[in-house]
Design an enzyme around this catalytic site. Structure first.
Site, mmCIF file in Angstrom:
data_model
loop_
_atom_site.group_PDB
_atom_site.id
_atom_site.type_symbol
_atom_site.label_atom_id
_atom_site.label_comp_id
_atom_site.label_asym_id
_atom_site.label_seq_id
_atom_site.Cartn_x
_atom_site.Cartn_y
_atom_site.Cartn_z
ATOM 1 N N SER A 50 0.851 -1.205 0.000
ATOM 2 C CA SER A 50 0.000 0.000 0.000
ATOM 3 C C SER A 50 0.882 1.250 0.000
ATOM 4 C CB SER A 50 -0.887 0.004 1.245
ATOM 5 O OG SER A 50 -0.087 0.226 2.396
ATOM 6 N N ASP A 83 -1.313 -1.841 -3.936
ATOM 7 C CA ASP A 83 -2.668 -1.895 -3.375
ATOM 8 C C ASP A 83 -3.222 -0.461 -3.254
ATOM 9 O OD1 ASP A 83 -4.836 -3.173 -2.164
ATOM 10 O OD2 ASP A 83 -3.974 -3.042 -0.150
ATOM 11 N N HIS A 84 -4.403 -0.231 -3.772
ATOM 12 C CA HIS A 84 -5.083 1.074 -3.652
ATOM 13 C C HIS A 84 -4.248 2.270 -4.134
ATOM 14 C CE1 HIS A 84 -8.615 -0.454 -1.611
ATOM 15 N NE2 HIS A 84 -7.817 -1.221 -0.901
ATOM 16 N N HIS A 214 -11.806 -7.075 -1.930
ATOM 17 C CA HIS A 214 -11.034 -6.403 -0.885
ATOM 18 C C HIS A 214 -11.732 -6.640 0.452
ATOM 19 C CE1 HIS A 214 -8.170 -3.645 -3.065
ATOM 20 N NE2 HIS A 214 -8.813 -4.243 -4.052
ATOM 21 N N GLY A 215 -11.047 -6.247 1.516
ATOM 22 C CA GLY A 215 -11.693 -6.303 2.828
ATOM 23 C C GLY A 215 -12.143 -7.698 3.206
ATOM 24 N N SER A 217 -10.719 -10.053 5.251
ATOM 25 C CA SER A 217 -10.240 -10.713 6.473
ATOM 26 C C SER A 217 -11.410 -11.278 7.261
ATOM 27 C CB SER A 217 -9.460 -9.717 7.341
ATOM 28 O OG SER A 217 -8.117 -9.634 6.903
ATOM 29 N N ASP A 259 -5.307 -8.444 4.866
ATOM 30 C CA ASP A 259 -4.281 -7.721 5.607
ATOM 31 C C ASP A 259 -4.564 -7.789 7.115
ATOM 32 O OD1 ASP A 259 -2.263 -6.089 6.467
ATOM 33 O OD2 ASP A 259 -3.034 -4.256 5.590
HETATM 34 P P1 13P Z 1 -8.779 -6.467 5.303
HETATM 35 O O1 13P Z 1 -8.712 -5.229 6.128
HETATM 36 O O2 13P Z 1 -10.118 -7.130 5.413
HETATM 37 O O3 13P Z 1 -7.662 -7.419 5.589
HETATM 38 O O4 13P Z 1 -8.648 -6.028 3.754
HETATM 39 C C1 13P Z 1 -7.384 -5.812 3.179
HETATM 40 C C2 13P Z 1 -7.491 -5.214 1.826
HETATM 41 O O5 13P Z 1 -8.527 -5.147 1.202
HETATM 42 C C3 13P Z 1 -6.250 -4.690 1.247
HETATM 43 O O6 13P Z 1 -6.487 -4.028 0.038
HETATM 44 O O1 G3H Z 2 -6.708 -1.938 2.125
HETATM 45 C C1 G3H Z 2 -5.969 -1.587 3.022
HETATM 46 C C2 G3H Z 2 -4.824 -2.379 3.476
HETATM 47 O O2 G3H Z 2 -5.152 -3.061 4.662
HETATM 48 C C3 G3H Z 2 -3.608 -1.529 3.619
HETATM 49 O O3 G3H Z 2 -3.699 -0.749 4.750
HETATM 50 O O4 G3H Z 2 -3.124 1.563 4.003
HETATM 51 O O5 G3H Z 2 -2.914 0.867 6.411
HETATM 52 O O6 G3H Z 2 -1.304 -0.009 4.706
HETATM 53 P P1 G3H Z 2 -2.691 0.516 4.976
HETATM 54 ZN ZN ZN Z 3 -8.379 -3.005 -0.065
#
Ligand code: 13P
Ligand code: G3H
Ligand code: ZN
Length: 312
Positions: A50, A83-84, A214-215, A217, A259
């Site tokens: 990220s 990522d993002h 995404h998201g 977890s 993550d």
């Molecule tokens: P989590 O916070 O659910 O692990 O999602 C991580 C994520 O989408 C990273 O881009």
């Molecule tokens: O999507 C988000 C990931 O968990 C990355 O998080 O921006 O805190 O590194 P971060």
């Molecule tokens: Zn994400």
């Protein structure tokens, strides 16, 4: 094996009814834990970075750590993904700096602006042999640089995906079907349920096209308990049920982002060691326990959730 793009991984995952785990990396221990687990289970893997990770660890350190992991695990395909990515500049910087995949996250923009910025990144990326993920719909939750409240989040509209994909030329699409970032995804006492109806509608509109979640977890309660029993304070942390992720992995979902579960595993290990023996001050004593937890999380995901064991 050198770093690969996700093209081949996604094609096989789509056809085989499994998904590739995309795990966030921020330091050496996390890179080691993920790639050791994937290496032992012969699984392809995506390591994602990220903007916050680049700020924390520095682009060059992260790329070199990933290079070391490839050398140690030569038999599995590994992709390095941004990522993002918030704008064209960060995507360009990662494309120029050795990544094989980038995400341009234009989900905060109106539809046409999202198309515009995504198209610009796709043109540059494809000219450099790099693949691109984009996002339609908005996930709730917090990342370092982006905060989206539950009220501002919105599901992906299936009506928009065909036009978005054809106009941008993007390689994969992240969609919003009820997941969110962080450890607090659902209210206690509710019944978490992803919108599979939306996912299936999207699959119909863009057949054979790789979808990203995404998201994703699941917020393992055993780690939440260890953290709370060892001086932590995580109240009502709730994640996505793993059986729903398994179901998603069998469909067009080819990439599942995780993550928070790694953070929980690492933190649980560190807290447990330091709380049990306050005299410890050698970082290796607590980081190795955190690292072992991260490896166990990744191994469990590969075997029991993603279905990518033995697919390298
Ligand atoms: P989590 O916070 O659910 O692990 O999602 C991580 C994520 O989408 C990273 O881009
Ligand atoms: O999507 C988000 C990931 O968990 C990355 O998080 O921006 O805190 O590194 P971060
Ligand atoms: Zn994400």
């Amino acid at each position: 094996m050198a770093l690969v793009t996700t093209t081949e991984m996604f094609k096989k995952a789509y056809e085989g009814g499994y998904a590739i785990g995309a795990f966030n990396v921020n330091n050496m221990e996390i890179v080691q834990a993920i790639t050791e687990a994937a290496g032992e289970l012969n699984s392809p893997i995506i390591l994602q970075v990220s903007a916050g990770a680049r700020k924390y660890a520095n682009h060059t350190y992260l790329v070199k750590l990933v290079e070391a992991a490839i050398q140690e695990n030569p038999n599995i395909p590994i992709a390095l993904h941004l990522d993002h990515g918030a704008d064209f500049e960060i995507c360009k910087s990662c494309i120029d700096g050795g990544f094989t995949s980038v995400m341009i996250d234009g989900s905060r923009f109106p539809f046409n602006e999202n198309i515009e910025v995504t198209k610009k990144v796709v043109e540059y990326a494809h000219a450099h042999g790099v693949v691109v993920e984009a996002e339609l719909g908005k996930l709730a939750g917090i990342e370092d640089d982006v905060k989206v409240s539950a009220e501002d989040s919105s599901y992906t509209q299936p009506d928009e995906v065909e036009e978005f994909v054809s106009k941008t030329g993007v390689d994969s699409l992240a969609i919003a079907i009820g997941t969110s970032h962080g450890a607090y995804k659902f209210k206690p006492g509710t019944n978490p349920q992803l919108r599979f109806d939306i996912l299936h509608e999207i699959e119909k509109r863009i057949p054979n096209f790789p979808i990203v979640l995404h998201g994703a977890s699941s917020v393992p309660q055993e780690y939440v308990k260890i953290i709370n029993e060892n001086g932590g304070k995580l109240k009502d942390a709730i994640g996505v049920p793993e059986d729903q992720l398994r179901e998603a992995a069998r469909s067009a979902v080819c990439k599942i982002n995780i993550d928070s579960d790694l953070r929980l595993g690492l933190t649980a290990g560190v807290r447990q060691v330091l709380f049990a023996d306050p005299s410890i001050f050698d970082p290796r004593d607590y980081l190795k326990v955190g690292r072992a937890n991260v490896k166990a999380v990744v191994a469990h995901k590969i075997k029991d959730v993603l279905g990518s064991e033995g697919k390298a």
